[in-house]
Design a protein around this motif. Structure first.
Motif, PDB file in Angstrom:
ATOM      1  N   ASN A 217     -13.229   8.523  -8.966  1.00  0.00           N
ATOM      2  CA  ASN A 217     -11.829   8.970  -8.735  1.00  0.00           C
ATOM      3  C   ASN A 217     -11.737   8.149  -7.441  1.00  0.00           C
ATOM      4  OD1 ASN A 217     -11.504  10.365 -11.071  1.00  0.00           O
ATOM      5  ND2 ASN A 217     -11.150  12.364  -9.973  1.00  0.00           N
ATOM      6  N   ILE A 218     -12.492   8.514  -6.260  1.00  0.00           N
ATOM      7  CA  ILE A 218     -11.946   7.531  -5.116  1.00  0.00           C
ATOM      8  C   ILE A 218     -11.624   5.833  -5.842  1.00  0.00           C
ATOM      9  CG2 ILE A 218     -12.513   7.066  -3.056  1.00  0.00           C
ATOM     10  CD1 ILE A 218     -14.239  10.223  -3.044  1.00  0.00           C
ATOM     11  N   LEU A 219     -13.261   5.566  -5.952  1.00  0.00           N
ATOM     12  CA  LEU A 219     -13.181   4.772  -6.163  1.00  0.00           C
ATOM     13  C   LEU A 219     -12.104   3.720  -7.514  1.00  0.00           C
ATOM     14  CD1 LEU A 219     -16.676   3.759  -6.818  1.00  0.00           C
ATOM     15  CD2 LEU A 219     -15.445   3.054  -4.588  1.00  0.00           C
ATOM     16  N   ASP A 220     -11.240   4.591  -7.883  1.00  0.00           N
ATOM     17  CA  ASP A 220     -10.669   4.361  -9.022  1.00  0.00           C
ATOM     18  C   ASP A 220      -8.662   3.751  -8.059  1.00  0.00           C
ATOM     19  OD1 ASP A 220     -12.081   3.814 -11.059  1.00  0.00           O
ATOM     20  OD2 ASP A 220     -10.791   5.513 -12.385  1.00  0.00           O
ATOM     21  N   SER A 221      -8.540   4.839  -7.181  1.00  0.00           N
ATOM     22  CA  SER A 221      -7.903   4.777  -6.082  1.00  0.00           C
ATOM     23  C   SER A 221      -7.843   3.631  -5.711  1.00  0.00           C
ATOM     24  CB  SER A 221      -7.765   5.961  -5.196  1.00  0.00           C
ATOM     25  OG  SER A 221      -7.216   7.758  -5.825  1.00  0.00           O
ATOM     26  N   GLU A 222      -9.318   3.258  -5.093  1.00  0.00           N
ATOM     27  CA  GLU A 222      -9.419   2.244  -4.322  1.00  0.00           C
ATOM     28  C   GLU A 222      -8.979   0.514  -4.885  1.00  0.00           C
ATOM     29  OE1 GLU A 222     -13.130   2.056  -1.700  1.00  0.00           O
ATOM     30  OE2 GLU A 222     -12.798   4.246  -0.826  1.00  0.00           O
TER      31      GLU A 222
ATOM     32  N   ILE B 216      -6.689   0.353  -7.458  1.00  0.00           N
ATOM     33  CA  ILE B 216      -5.290   0.554  -7.333  1.00  0.00           C
ATOM     34  C   ILE B 216      -4.735  -0.149  -6.166  1.00  0.00           C
ATOM     35  CG2 ILE B 216      -2.772   1.863  -8.520  1.00  0.00           C
ATOM     36  CD1 ILE B 216      -4.923   3.176 -10.035  1.00  0.00           C
ATOM     37  N   ASP B 217      -4.590   0.861  -5.357  1.00  0.00           N
ATOM     38  CA  ASP B 217      -4.582  -0.499  -3.983  1.00  0.00           C
ATOM     39  C   ASP B 217      -4.903  -1.444  -3.965  1.00  0.00           C
ATOM     40  OD1 ASP B 217      -3.451   0.615  -1.984  1.00  0.00           O
ATOM     41  OD2 ASP B 217      -4.852   0.514  -1.062  1.00  0.00           O
ATOM     42  N   ILE B 218      -5.849  -1.865  -4.023  1.00  0.00           N
ATOM     43  CA  ILE B 218      -5.946  -3.697  -4.019  1.00  0.00           C
ATOM     44  C   ILE B 218      -5.650  -4.378  -4.788  1.00  0.00           C
ATOM     45  CG2 ILE B 218      -7.914  -5.385  -4.306  1.00  0.00           C
ATOM     46  CD1 ILE B 218     -10.008  -2.830  -3.714  1.00  0.00           C
ATOM     47  N   LEU B 219      -5.354  -4.368  -6.417  1.00  0.00           N
ATOM     48  CA  LEU B 219      -4.035  -4.711  -7.273  1.00  0.00           C
ATOM     49  C   LEU B 219      -3.320  -5.177  -6.929  1.00  0.00           C
ATOM     50  CD1 LEU B 219      -5.745  -3.188 -10.553  1.00  0.00           C
ATOM     51  CD2 LEU B 219      -6.258  -5.385  -9.708  1.00  0.00           C
ATOM     52  N   SER B 220      -2.775  -3.919  -6.250  1.00  0.00           N
ATOM     53  CA  SER B 220      -1.316  -3.521  -5.477  1.00  0.00           C
ATOM     54  C   SER B 220      -0.661  -4.401  -4.935  1.00  0.00           C
ATOM     55  CB  SER B 220      -0.573  -2.506  -5.831  1.00  0.00           C
ATOM     56  OG  SER B 220       0.600  -2.419  -4.278  1.00  0.00           O
ATOM     57  N   LYS B 221      -2.180  -4.674  -3.640  1.00  0.00           N
ATOM     58  CA  LYS B 221      -1.389  -5.597  -2.775  1.00  0.00           C
ATOM     59  C   LYS B 221      -1.972  -7.023  -3.213  1.00  0.00           C
ATOM     60  CE  LYS B 221      -3.094  -2.797   0.892  1.00  0.00           C
ATOM     61  NZ  LYS B 221      -4.578  -1.926   1.212  1.00  0.00           N
ATOM     62  N   ARG B 222      -3.174  -7.175  -3.912  1.00  0.00           N
ATOM     63  CA  ARG B 222      -3.034  -8.057  -4.451  1.00  0.00           C
ATOM     64  C   ARG B 222      -2.241  -9.071  -5.136  1.00  0.00           C
ATOM     65  NH1 ARG B 222      -5.012 -11.768  -8.132  1.00  0.00           N
ATOM     66  NH2 ARG B 222      -6.781 -13.378  -8.296  1.00  0.00           N
ATOM     67  N   MET B 223      -1.424  -7.916  -5.583  1.00  0.00           N
ATOM     68  CA  MET B 223      -0.533  -8.746  -6.252  1.00  0.00           C
ATOM     69  C   MET B 223       0.890  -8.884  -5.365  1.00  0.00           C
ATOM     70  SD  MET B 223      -1.041  -8.608  -9.745  1.00  0.00           S
ATOM     71  CE  MET B 223      -2.314  -8.587 -10.934  1.00  0.00           C
ATOM     72  N   GLU B 224       1.158  -8.298  -4.410  1.00  0.00           N
ATOM     73  CA  GLU B 224       2.482  -8.683  -3.468  1.00  0.00           C
ATOM     74  C   GLU B 224       1.876 -10.571  -3.229  1.00  0.00           C
ATOM     75  OE1 GLU B 224       1.869  -6.062  -0.056  1.00  0.00           O
ATOM     76  OE2 GLU B 224       2.593  -4.326  -1.836  1.00  0.00           O
ATOM     77  N   ILE B 225       0.401 -10.348  -2.618  1.00  0.00           N
ATOM     78  CA  ILE B 225       0.309 -12.290  -2.489  1.00  0.00           C
ATOM     79  C   ILE B 225       0.481 -12.850  -2.956  1.00  0.00           C
ATOM     80  CG2 ILE B 225      -1.865 -13.628  -1.385  1.00  0.00           C
ATOM     81  CD1 ILE B 225      -3.255 -10.915   0.094  1.00  0.00           C
ATOM     82  N   THR B 226       0.105 -12.325  -5.075  1.00  0.00           N
ATOM     83  CA  THR B 226       0.731 -12.801  -5.559  1.00  0.00           C
ATOM     84  C   THR B 226       2.161 -13.352  -5.394  1.00  0.00           C
ATOM     85  OG1 THR B 226      -0.856 -11.799  -6.826  1.00  0.00           O
ATOM     86  CG2 THR B 226       0.954 -13.450  -8.278  1.00  0.00           C
ATOM     87  N   ASP B 227       2.825 -12.592  -5.394  1.00  0.00           N
ATOM     88  CA  ASP B 227       4.521 -12.576  -5.345  1.00  0.00           C
ATOM     89  C   ASP B 227       4.571 -13.392  -4.279  1.00  0.00           C
ATOM     90  OD1 ASP B 227       4.785 -10.907  -7.647  1.00  0.00           O
ATOM     91  OD2 ASP B 227       4.791  -9.478  -6.381  1.00  0.00           O
ATOM     92  N   ASN B 228       4.587 -13.430  -3.016  1.00  0.00           N
ATOM     93  CA  ASN B 228       4.246 -13.963  -1.824  1.00  0.00           C
ATOM     94  C   ASN B 228       3.871 -15.763  -2.111  1.00  0.00           C
ATOM     95  OD1 ASN B 228       5.918 -12.344  -0.125  1.00  0.00           O
ATOM     96  ND2 ASN B 228       3.489 -12.136   0.690  1.00  0.00           N
ATOM     97  N   ILE B 229       2.671 -15.626  -3.321  1.00  0.00           N
ATOM     98  CA  ILE B 229       2.304 -17.545  -2.995  1.00  0.00           C
ATOM     99  C   ILE B 229       3.511 -17.607  -4.456  1.00  0.00           C
ATOM    100  CG2 ILE B 229       1.274 -18.988  -4.577  1.00  0.00           C
ATOM    101  CD1 ILE B 229      -1.002 -16.801  -3.174  1.00  0.00           C
TER     102      ILE B 229
END
Ligand code: PEP
Ligand code: MN
Length: 367
Positions: free
Chosen positions: A277-282, A284-297
Motif C-alpha cells: 500500500n505504501i509503495l502504491d501511494s509512492e 501514484i505520487d511519482i506518476l503525478s509529479k512526472r505528469m506535472e513535468i510533462t505538462d511543463n515540457i
C-alpha cells in the motif's frame, strides 16, 4: 447464473477438458480418448471437428464423420464430450451426435451475428455452452457473447480464456492478458472459467507454468490439447502433448487454498500488504509529479513550436529504463509496457496543452 463446475467435474479438483486439436482418424481419436480416460484426470473429451484455419488449404477438419468417432469414444470411456461449433449446421450435427458441451471459438465470439444465430438455434436447449474469448482483447464483446447465450436460456454457460492475438514477437502464441478474464469474473461472479493454456502458449514447454498460473488465479479448470502422436498432428502440432504427459502435468499442478487470510488473521501477510500500500501511494505520487513535468515540457514545446513526438528521446528513455530495470530484476516486456502507457498518457496531456482551442471554447459558450 450458477456455476457449472459440478456439471463438468467427474474427478473432483479443477475441471480438465482434453483431447486432440482436431479429430483426424477414428483410430487417432479413440485411442487418444481411451488413454485420456485411463489417466483418471480428464473430465471431458474435446475434439475439433470443423477447424477454423488462418490460411486456406490447411486441414479444415474431418467434419460430421468425426462426431461418430467422438460418440464412440464417449461410449467406451463414459466421459462427456465437447466440440467447437461455428454455425447452426454444426450445432444441429453436434446435438444429433450426443455431444455434451459445445464451445464457440475465438473467431466466432468475435462476430455477434454468428453468436446470435447459434444462440437462436440453442433456445432453451439443455446443454453446456462455453464461450472462448474473442481473438482481440475486447471484454465487452466477450461479455456480449455470453449474454446472447444466457438470453437464449441455455442450461449451462461458462467461459474459456485462450489468450488474445498479438502483433510482433512474444513468448506466447496468444498473450494471456490475465486482467481481462479477471475482470470478466468480476462482471459474472458465478461464471465457470476455464483456461486454455494450449492456445495461449502455442508450445509444450510453458504449458505447466501457464496452467499453474491459471489455477492460482482461481480458474475452475483447464482445456489442454492432447494427441497420441503430437509431432504428427494435422493441426497445432507444436502445442499438443501425449495423454501420459497430460497426466504428469495434471499431477504437477499445486492446488493452493483459494481463500486469502483476512486482515488480522496473518500478521506476516498484513505487513507485506501494508508495504505494498505504501509503495502504491509512492508510485501514484511519482506518476503525478512526472505528469506535472510533462505538462511543463508541453508548454515549452508549444511556445517554441516543437512537435510533440520526439522518437529519439523516446527510444533513449526506453533503452535507459530497460537496462536499469533488468539490473533490478524487472522484465524487458514489463518495462516497455509500463513506460508505453506512461508515454501515451504524456502525449495525450501534451496534445491537450498544445491544441486546446481556448478561443473555440469561448465561441461555443457564447452560442
Ligand atoms: C481450438 O480449440 O482448437 C481452437 C481452434 O481454438 P481457438 O478458437 O481458441 O483458436
Ligand atoms: Mn488447436
Amino acid at each position: 447464473m450458477k456455476s457449472i463446475n459440478n456439471e463438468l467435474s467427474v474427478h473432483g479438483g479443477p475441471i480438465l477438458i482434453s483431447g486432440p486439436c482436431s479429430a483426424e482418424t477414428e483410430e487417432q481419436l479413440i485411442t487418444t480418448c481411451i488413454q485420456l480416460a485411463e489417466t483418471k484426470k480428464v473430465d471431458v473429451l474435446r475434439a475439433g471437428i470443423w477447424k477454423p484455419r488462418t490460411k486456406p488449404g490447411s486441414f479444415e477438419g474431418v467434419g460430421a464423420e468425426g462426431l461418430k468417432w467422438l460418440d464412440q469414444a464417449k461410449k467406451e470411456t463414459g466421459l462427456k464430450t465437447a466440440v467447437e461449433v461455428a454455425n447452426v449446421k454444426h450445432v444441429y450435427s453436434a446435438l444429433k451426435h450426443n455431444v455434451d458441451v459445445l464451445w464457440l471459438g475465438a473467431r466466432t465470439t468475435v462476430n455477434p451475428f454468428a453468436v446470435q444465430e447459434i444462440a437462436d438455434a440453442l433456445e432453451g436447449v439443455d446443454i453446456t455452452v462455453l464461450l472462448k474469448n474473442p481473438v482481440n482483447p475486447d471484454i465487452d464483446l466477450w461479455e456480449g457473447s455470453i449474454e446472447r447465450i444466457l438470453k437464449a436460456r441455455v442450461k449451462n454457460v461458462g467461459a474459456i480464456h485462450r489468450g488474445f492475438s498479438k502483433y510482433g514477437a512474444s513468448n506466447f502464441r496468444n498473450p494471456p492478458q490475465w486482467q481481462i478474464p479477471i475482470e470478466l469474473k468480476q462482471r459474472f461472479p458465478e461464471l465457470t472459467m476455464i483456461c486454455d493454456p494450449s492456445h495461449i502458449c502455442g508450445r509444450r514447454d510453458t504449458l505447466l507454468e501457464v496452467s499453474q498460473e491459471a489455477i492460482d488465479l482461481n480458474f475452475d479448470g483447464l482445456m489442454i490439447e492432447s494427441h497420441i502422436n503430437p509431432d504428427k498432428a494435422w493441426s497445432d502440432a507444436n502445442q499438443q502433448i501425449t495423454p501420459n504427459e497430460l497426466q504428469k502435468l495434471a499431477e504437477s499442478i499445486i492446488i493452493r487454498d483459494s481463500k486469502l487470510p483476512l486482515k488480522g488473521e496473518n500478521i506476516e501477510l498484513d505487513l507485506l500488504r501494508q508495504k505494498i500500500n505504501i509503495l502504491d501511494s509512492e508510485l501514484i505520487d511519482i506518476l503525478s509529479k512526472r505528469m506535472e513535468i510533462t505538462d511543463n515540457i508541453g508548454l515549452y514545446k508549444k511556445k517554441n513550436r516543437i512537435k510533440i513526438l520526439q522518437s529519439t528521446r523516446w527510444e533513449e528513455i526506453i533503452e535507459r529504463s530497460v537496462t536499469e530495470g533488468l539490473s533490478k530484476g524487472l522484465s524487458k516486456e514489463f518495462i516497455v509496457k509500463f513506460l508505453s502507457d506512461i508515454h501515451l498518457e504524456s502525449i495525450t496531456r501534451q496534445n491537450n496543452i498544445m491544441n486546446s482551442n481556448k478561443w473555440l471554447d469561448k465561441i461555443l459558450v457564447k452560442r
